[in-house]
Design a protein around this motif. Sequence first.
Motif, mmCIF file in Angstrom:
data_model
loop_
_atom_site.group_PDB
_atom_site.id
_atom_site.type_symbol
_atom_site.label_atom_id
_atom_site.label_comp_id
_atom_site.label_asym_id
_atom_site.label_seq_id
_atom_site.Cartn_x
_atom_site.Cartn_y
_atom_site.Cartn_z
ATOM 1 N N HIS A 159 0.810 -1.232 0.000
ATOM 2 C CA HIS A 159 0.000 0.000 0.000
ATOM 3 C C HIS A 159 0.839 1.276 0.000
ATOM 4 O O HIS A 159 0.941 2.000 1.002
ATOM 5 C CB HIS A 159 -0.988 0.026 1.160
ATOM 6 C CG HIS A 159 -0.529 -0.588 2.446
ATOM 7 N ND1 HIS A 159 0.603 -0.176 3.137
ATOM 8 C CD2 HIS A 159 -1.062 -1.582 3.193
ATOM 9 C CE1 HIS A 159 0.742 -0.872 4.227
ATOM 10 N NE2 HIS A 159 -0.250 -1.742 4.287
ATOM 11 N N LYS A 165 -5.380 6.965 3.470
ATOM 12 C CA LYS A 165 -6.483 6.113 3.908
ATOM 13 C C LYS A 165 -7.665 6.919 4.431
ATOM 14 O O LYS A 165 -8.826 6.614 4.122
ATOM 15 C CB LYS A 165 -5.988 5.155 4.992
ATOM 16 C CG LYS A 165 -7.085 4.270 5.597
ATOM 17 C CD LYS A 165 -6.503 3.288 6.598
ATOM 18 C CE LYS A 165 -7.581 2.459 7.266
ATOM 19 N NZ LYS A 165 -7.013 1.450 8.200
ATOM 20 N N VAL A 200 -1.588 -3.632 -5.609
ATOM 21 C CA VAL A 200 -2.796 -2.820 -5.691
ATOM 22 C C VAL A 200 -3.639 -3.216 -4.492
ATOM 23 O O VAL A 200 -4.179 -4.317 -4.434
ATOM 24 C CB VAL A 200 -3.558 -3.065 -7.001
ATOM 25 C CG1 VAL A 200 -4.858 -2.264 -6.995
ATOM 26 C CG2 VAL A 200 -2.699 -2.672 -8.198
ATOM 27 N N ASN A 201 -3.728 -2.329 -3.506
ATOM 28 C CA ASN A 201 -4.403 -2.638 -2.248
ATOM 29 C C ASN A 201 -5.725 -1.898 -2.186
ATOM 30 O O ASN A 201 -5.772 -0.670 -2.280
ATOM 31 C CB ASN A 201 -3.510 -2.239 -1.075
ATOM 32 C CG ASN A 201 -4.036 -2.757 0.257
ATOM 33 O OD1 ASN A 201 -5.141 -2.419 0.658
ATOM 34 N ND2 ASN A 201 -3.240 -3.562 0.932
ATOM 35 N N THR A 202 -6.804 -2.636 -2.028
ATOM 36 C CA THR A 202 -8.153 -2.039 -1.999
ATOM 37 C C THR A 202 -8.771 -2.097 -0.602
ATOM 38 O O THR A 202 -9.981 -1.964 -0.452
ATOM 39 C CB THR A 202 -9.072 -2.767 -2.998
ATOM 40 O OG1 THR A 202 -9.158 -4.157 -2.651
ATOM 41 C CG2 THR A 202 -8.537 -2.638 -4.418
ATOM 42 N N MET A 205 -10.947 0.866 0.484
ATOM 43 C CA MET A 205 -12.248 0.873 -0.191
ATOM 44 C C MET A 205 -13.172 -0.184 0.405
ATOM 45 O O MET A 205 -14.362 0.057 0.621
ATOM 46 C CB MET A 205 -12.058 0.647 -1.694
ATOM 47 C CG MET A 205 -11.447 1.827 -2.413
ATOM 48 S SD MET A 205 -11.348 1.610 -4.204
ATOM 49 C CE MET A 205 -9.931 0.533 -4.330
ATOM 50 N N ALA A 206 -12.619 -1.361 0.697
ATOM 51 C CA ALA A 206 -13.433 -2.438 1.264
ATOM 52 C C ALA A 206 -13.997 -2.058 2.622
ATOM 53 O O ALA A 206 -15.090 -2.494 2.992
ATOM 54 C CB ALA A 206 -12.597 -3.716 1.383
ATOM 55 N N ARG A 210 -12.576 4.875 1.539
ATOM 56 C CA ARG A 210 -12.445 5.556 0.247
ATOM 57 C C ARG A 210 -13.467 4.967 -0.719
ATOM 58 O O ARG A 210 -13.797 3.784 -0.628
ATOM 59 C CB ARG A 210 -11.024 5.367 -0.312
ATOM 60 C CG ARG A 210 -9.929 5.864 0.613
ATOM 61 C CD ARG A 210 -8.559 5.737 -0.013
ATOM 62 N NE ARG A 210 -8.403 6.644 -1.144
ATOM 63 C CZ ARG A 210 -7.282 6.734 -1.853
ATOM 64 N NH1 ARG A 210 -6.258 5.974 -1.563
ATOM 65 N NH2 ARG A 210 -7.198 7.586 -2.850
#
Length: 211
Positions: A159, A165, A200-202, A205-206, A210
């Motif tokens: 990340h 964040k 690619v760290n989501t 969002m999870a 974001r």
Amino acid sequence: LQLLTKSNLHTHTNFADGKNTAEEVVLSAINAGMEVLGFSEHSFHPHPDIYGMASPACQQEYKQEIYRLKDIYADRIKILCGIEQDSFSGIPTDVYDYVIGSVHNLQFGEEFSAIDLAVEDVQNAIQIHCGGDPITYTKAYFEAVARVETDTQCDIVGHFDLLTKFNERAAIFDTSDPRYIKAGLEALDALLEKDVIFEVNTGAMARGYRP
């Protein structure tokens, strides 16, 4: 690392800050049709302000459990045993399939300040240690990120944009500021000289931080 389409290498469990056991995660991954699952629990660190596995013994137990699951489910999913090494951990990592190197904390003198636990931590660090200037904090973060491969001997940079964040909710950083962009690009340039992968760290969002 040769990865297939349905794969994930950044996975946490209740060995540190995750909610589920490693086996529960494996079964969920199989049900989702995943082909490769890599565990990357937070490495142990003796400082109480840096989160991770509770002790070296716990870290050893984690490794044993992942290898146990790797054998049990070998015909259904490929399991890798990795570690997410904090930039301050200093724990040997050569026994793992891969290493994610991450900057979760900034050090100001003798004090560690968490980047991703609470927005108040970031705001307080900016006020107390950075003279109220978010760009000073930004530079400190990206300078630490630029060193993460050297500090952790990682295969994967975790990340890269972690400091954003909480930005959607709190608007701490102006990511269009040329000074912000310059600090980020300098870190990228330093890491591009290394043999590393950028994830690619989501996660933000999870978790609804974001969009």
